[in-house]
Write a protein that holds these residues in place. Structure first.
Motif, short mmCIF file in Angstrom:
data_model
loop_
_atom_site.label_atom_id
_atom_site.label_comp_id
_atom_site.label_asym_id
_atom_site.label_seq_id
_atom_site.Cartn_x
_atom_site.Cartn_y
_atom_site.Cartn_z
N LYS A 172 38.38 31.55 33.73
CA LYS A 172 36.93 31.45 33.84
C LYS A 172 36.63 30.01 34.21
N VAL A 173 36.09 29.79 35.40
CA VAL A 173 36.02 28.42 35.90
C VAL A 173 35.04 27.53 35.17
N MET A 174 33.88 28.05 34.80
CA MET A 174 32.87 27.16 34.23
C MET A 174 33.29 26.58 32.88
N PRO A 175 33.82 27.39 31.96
CA PRO A 175 34.29 26.77 30.71
C PRO A 175 35.37 25.73 30.96
N LEU A 176 36.29 26.02 31.90
CA LEU A 176 37.34 25.06 32.19
C LEU A 176 36.77 23.73 32.67
N LEU A 177 35.81 23.83 33.59
CA LEU A 177 35.22 22.62 34.13
C LEU A 177 34.47 21.85 33.05
N GLN A 178 33.72 22.60 32.25
CA GLN A 178 32.92 21.94 31.22
C GLN A 178 33.79 21.21 30.22
N ILE A 179 34.86 21.91 29.79
CA ILE A 179 35.73 21.28 28.80
C ILE A 179 36.38 20.04 29.39
N LEU A 231 29.94 44.00 40.97
CA LEU A 231 29.62 42.70 41.56
C LEU A 231 29.11 42.88 42.99
N TYR A 232 29.81 43.73 43.76
CA TYR A 232 29.43 43.95 45.14
C TYR A 232 28.05 44.58 45.23
N LEU A 233 27.81 45.60 44.40
CA LEU A 233 26.53 46.29 44.47
C LEU A 233 25.39 45.39 44.03
N GLU A 234 25.61 44.64 42.97
CA GLU A 234 24.54 43.74 42.53
C GLU A 234 24.25 42.70 43.58
N PHE A 244 44.69 28.42 60.99
CA PHE A 244 46.00 28.26 60.37
C PHE A 244 46.19 29.36 59.35
N HIS A 245 47.35 29.38 58.73
CA HIS A 245 47.67 30.44 57.78
C HIS A 245 46.76 30.40 56.56
N GLY A 246 45.95 31.43 56.37
CA GLY A 246 45.02 31.49 55.24
C GLY A 246 43.58 31.27 55.64
N PHE A 247 43.36 31.00 56.93
CA PHE A 247 42.01 30.69 57.41
C PHE A 247 41.02 31.81 57.12
N SER A 248 41.48 33.04 57.25
CA SER A 248 40.55 34.17 57.07
C SER A 248 40.02 34.24 55.64
N MET A 249 40.67 33.57 54.72
CA MET A 249 40.20 33.63 53.33
C MET A 249 38.90 32.85 53.14
N TYR A 250 38.52 32.04 54.11
CA TYR A 250 37.22 31.38 54.01
C TYR A 250 36.09 32.39 54.17
N VAL A 251 36.37 33.41 54.95
CA VAL A 251 35.32 34.40 55.24
C VAL A 251 35.23 35.48 54.16
N ALA A 252 36.40 35.85 53.67
CA ALA A 252 36.48 37.04 52.81
C ALA A 252 35.47 37.09 51.65
N PRO A 253 35.34 36.01 50.85
CA PRO A 253 34.40 36.14 49.73
C PRO A 253 32.97 36.41 50.15
N LEU A 254 32.59 35.93 51.35
CA LEU A 254 31.22 36.14 51.80
C LEU A 254 30.92 37.60 52.04
N ALA A 264 39.39 35.21 40.57
CA ALA A 264 38.65 36.47 40.67
C ALA A 264 37.36 36.21 41.44
N THR A 265 36.90 37.23 42.16
CA THR A 265 35.76 37.00 43.05
C THR A 265 34.53 36.47 42.35
N ASP A 266 34.20 37.04 41.19
CA ASP A 266 32.97 36.57 40.55
C ASP A 266 33.10 35.11 40.15
#
Lengths: 394, 526
Positions: free
Chosen positions: B512-519, A267-270, B366-376, B457-459
């Motif tokens: 898996k978020v998209m199937p959950l949302l769709q359903i 994922l990271y590499l892509e 606040f506690h957890g603020f850094s998690m806004y940055v992490a996925p980026l 999960a990140t993806d």
């Protein structure tokens, strides 16, 4: 007579024993009739050694091939690859093609390597040619990062020179064998750190070659930022990624142990480098694995010690899938088994290479309709090696 | 008709004023001057010719993107005479609540400061500055003693405040009826119901291809994936923000995501931006702020222990420490119900001339603020690019998750939306959980405040954030939270305590978020 598979092991690890017990297999001792023996490396050596070994009967399976150490021992591995390449060249196989500079086009996956002390002089010649390079010394028979060090001066490996004075009272054969390779000092870094890949490959038969790659491999990160500067050469936490070494660093974090799954890596590499180069990377990794196996036999002990809870779960599932393929349906092993296992039992393994399928008719069609996800969240529809090796792989 | 026209001219005037002070304006001016050299520009039709020139060279597109960006961010002014507080938050009781919450936070910060005898800010001695500069890329190896620091607040403290929000003008009587809201949030804000959500999120419907569903290995790529990728590449080539935003509603291909998000947020990395980042870095080197320790602690407690994000620990410091010092962030307080905390130079308490915003960007982590940055960090590996993207995400979206407002994407509305969806469409589950003392919001609040970062999960998280950008709204967080409860409803019906309910919902990493949302949106009988 149908019965339960009888198992023995001399490795007391829960990931193994739990898997045997959950299948209802019966534990027996080494001296009794057994079907499945998960052996430690030492035991394997005894079983297959010329003096103390014995023949396995038709209903017995063990977890290593007799010549597994051909891949484990670094010097043997290097010898095997070099020999394999020469053989292919002799057969005029297109795989052995070279470019204008004499570099192998498809088989260039081992950096320049020499055996010490045997090739000491050859090494010195090469060393002098590229004066400011770094080389990595690895003991042939050890694992888990033990005994590895980096050098950039000849004086640091004086011991291994053939006519060194220290060897006058010590015979050549008892000097420990090492391999020395050119150190690649511009590795791919993530978050500024070096990492390596731990991939699990199962070889179920050698002829024909049938091997499977576990989809849930992982990467191990160094805890410290990578720096190619010479002052950091001694700092093994920068250069070596083995968990055994990293565990003792100050920054080692016990909750995650510095690992990523291969799908994270993908994922990271892509995301940062694009689809094409990432697919190419993974194709080439698979290629190297298959070629290495062809050059040789099979590998020794992966660590079955689990360092974190997630790790334990991974290894349990890994052994579970392994047993499903190696001993399908819990049947008593039979050396006449020759079928490829059906797709359902693969679990998290996917076919890396199946020589029979590859050589049979309609092979291409079979391989393309192969289900199951390849590594990573994106199922890349990569093709496995088929008959026409070049057109599908590259 | 007249009202609309005057609204429109108000908006136009506002945008023109905003853009006039921007870099883009200077560039356009420069380009216009340069174009005078060209033969096709004639004096008699100067205006038209220059406009044509802009169109051909892509400058018009850039201007369009800038205007679109402004429209997406800035709320439409409701009335020309509305005072600025109304842009921040139209409802008085919400403003008051936000004000007192801020007072509490600042008090907490100040008391930590005096307990530990640490100044809010101090200049670093030269030796320390040099050391920090040399360690800039590996601040994670630093192990300052953070045991005495505590986060200024955690999401659950904030939840308590929201639970106690009341509209003084609203009286619903003491008698319980089927209309009584059973949840924790007791303010009457308008939230969408499922039919409205279906309309809003129409691109997520069962008939439309989605990344996150229709790109799984069982589906041949010719059916959707290949074409979608091709369109994505075209969108990028056109450099059109609005098109990109529409496109990512169906998910963004992994390889194109970094560029698409930058296009949607209208981030183009100019040399001035890199310079600005360097300037911020210098500020960090020269001055030490108390909030820095809070940031360190937060990263160590959250991101460093995360399976996916631990690798990027050092980047997080580089982004967040600079973020604290970035006064350009103060601009977003014009439409944020929150206001930047003020502090006074020592000894000058109460004197306005000696007041400064603290921290300089007005945002107390606040506690957890850094998690806004992490996925980026999975998308951008150059610190200044990462910084720009995070800052823009914050001033467009994340700030709404921890300030009290009536905005439909504000956390209050999200909580109410979550509870209403659950009560309306899963009443048995809601009632059961309430009976055993496990109000659903107590479990889902932390997911929403963090925009699910660190829980998915990140993806999957990136697929979710695709839709946040695509719909320019955070409502999807509430819908997903409800969908998760719906998914695990069977297990939840069997639990008998809050702890057990928490356990059922502790691990979302395999979802898996998209199937959950769709359903939930399109396949559940309503």
């Amino acid at each position: 007579m149908a019965g339960k598979v009888k198992w023995v092991t001399d490795i007391e690890k829960s990931v193994l024993i739990n898997n045997f017990e959950k299948r209802g297999w019966v534990q027996v001792s080494e001296n009794e009739d057994w079907n499945f023996y998960w052996m430690s490396v030492q035991t394997i050596r005894n079983v297959f050694s010329v003096e103390t070994g014995y023949r396995l009967s038709d209903d017995q399976i063990v977890n290593h091939f007799p010549n597994h150490y051909e891949l484990t021992r670094k010097d043997l591995m290097v010898k095997n690859i070099k020999r394999y390449r020469k053989e292919l060249e002799k057969e005029c196989s297109p795989l052995a093609e070279k470019d204008e500079n004499g570099k192998y086009l498809y088989l260039d996956f081992v950096p320049v390597t020499y055996m010490l002390p045997a090739d000491y002089n050859l090494f010195v010649e090469e060393f002098r040619k590229s004066s400011s390079s770094t080389w990595i010394m690895k003991p042939c028979g050890k694992a888990q990062g033990k005994g590895i060090f980096l050098i950039n001066k000849l004086s640091q490996i004086k011991k291994w020179s053939r006519d060194s004075k220290t060897s006058t009272f010590v015979s050549q054969s008892s000097k420990e064998a090492y391999v020395i390779s050119l150190y690649i000092n511009n590795p791919l870094l993530i978050g500024g750190r070096k990492f390596d890949l731990r991939l699990y490959v199962l070889v179920s038969t050698y002829r024909p070659l049938r091997c499977y790659m576990y989809k849930l491999g992982f990467c191990r990160f160094c805890t410290v930022k990578y720096s190619p500067s010479t002052s950091e050469l001694d700092n093994m936490f920068v250069h070596l990624t083995n968990v055994a070494i990293q565990k003792h660093g100050d920054d080692y974090n016990h909750i995650h142990g510095g690992k990523w799954t291969v799908s994270n890596l993908r994922l990271y590499l892509e995301s940062t480098r694009g689809r094409e180069v990432t697919s190419k990377l993974f194709d080439e990794i698979h290629w190297i694995i298959v070629q290495s196996l062809k050059a040789v036999a099979v590998n020794a002990s992966p660590s079955l010690t689990s360092s974190t809870a997630n790790d334990r779960i991974l290894k349990y599932n890994l052994i579970n899938d392994t047993l499903n393929i190696a001993v399908p349906n819990g049947e008593i092993p039979d050396c006449k088994w020759n079928k490829s296992p059906p797709k359902e039992v693969l679990g998290n393994y996917e076919i890396l290479y199946d020589e029979e399928l590859a050589q049979g008719d309609g092979a291409d069609r079979d391989l393309r309709s192969r289900p199951g996800q390849s590594l990573g969240p994106k199922g890349s529809r990569s093709r496995d090696s088929g008959r026409s090796v070049l057109t599908t792989w590259k | 008709m007249l009202q609309e026209e005057s609204d429109l001219s108000l908006i136009i005037a506002h945008i023109v004023q905003k853009l006039k002070s921007s870099n883009l304006y200077a560039q356009l001016e420069r380009q216009a001057w340069i174009s005078l050299q060209r033969p096709e520009i004639k004096l008699e039709s100067l205006k038209e010719d220059i406009k044509e020139f802009f169109k051909i060279t892509g400058w018009e597109k850039k201007l369009q993107n800038a205007v679109y960006s402004e429209l997406s961010v800035f709320p439409l002014p409701s009335h020309p005479a509305a005072p600025p507080e109304h842009l921040k938050e139209p409802l008085v009781y919400m403003r008051k609540a936000q004000g007192s919450w801020e007072k509490r936070i600042l008090k907490s910060l100040n008391s930590m400061c005096s307990e530990l005898s640490i100044p809010l800010a101090r200049k670093r001695p030269v030796g320390e500055q040099k050391e920090l500069l040399s360690k800039w890329n590996e601040m994670g190896t630093d192990e300052p003693d953070l045991s005495l620091f505590r986060p200024v607040y955690a999401p659950k403290d904030f939840l308590e405040v929201l639970i106690n929000l009341r509209n003084p003008n609203y009286e619903n009587g003491d008698s319980l009826s089927f209309r009584t809201h059973l949840g924790l949030i007791q303010v009457p804000l308008k939230v969408k119901d499922i039919p409205e959500l279906k309309e809003f999120f129409v691109e997520l419907s069962l008939n439309t291809g989605q990344l996150g569903i229709d790109d799984s290995t069982q589906v041949p790529p010719e059916l959707f994936e290949n074409e979608h990728v091709r369109i994505g590449q075209k969108v990028l080539a056109e450099e059109d923000s609005a098109a990109a935003q529409q496109y990512v509603r169906q998910g963004s291909p992994t390889a194109l995501r970094a560029e698409l998000w930058a296009l949607i947020l209208n981030i183009s990395s100019q040399p001035e931006d890199a310079l600005y980042y360097e300037q911020l870095k210098t500020n960090v080197i020269q001055h030490d702020l108390l909030v820095d320790s809070l940031i360190y602690k937060d990263v160590k407690l959250t991101a460093s222990n995360d399976d996916y994000y631990f690798v990027f620990e050092d980047y997080l410091y580089q982004v967040l420490l600079c973020f604290s010092r970035d006064t350009s962030v103060l601009g977003h307080f014009a439409y944020n119900s929150a206001s930047p905390p003020k502090s006074y130079i020592r000894g000058k308490l109460g004197l306005e001339e000696y007041a400064v915003f603290y921290p300089p960007n007005g945002v107390i982590p606040f506690h957890g603020f850094s998690m806004y940055v992490a996925p980026l960090c999975f998308l951008y590996h150059e610190p200044f690019k990462l910084y720009q993207m995070f800052r823009e995400m914050y001033v467009r979206f994340f700030f709404r998750l921890h300030s009290i407002s009536s905005h439909p994407s504000g956390i209050v509305s999200l909580c109410l939306l979550f509870e209403t969806l659950l009560q309306t469409y899963l009443p048995q589950l809601f009632y059961h959980l309430r009976e055993i003392g496990a109000q659903p919001l107590r479990i889902s609040f932390k997911w929403m405040v963090r925009a699910f970062s660190g829980y998915l999960a990140t993806d999957q998280l990136l697929l979710l954030w695709d839709r946040i950008l695509g719909y320019n709204s955070l409502e999807i967080l509430a819908v997903l939270a409800a969908a998760v409860f719906a998914f695990r409803a069977v297990n939840l019906m069997e639990v008998t305590s809050l702890a057990a309910a928490e356990a059922v919902l502790a691990d979302l990493s395999t979802l898996k978020v998209m199937p959950l949302l769709q359903i939930f949106l399109f396949a559940t009988v309503t």
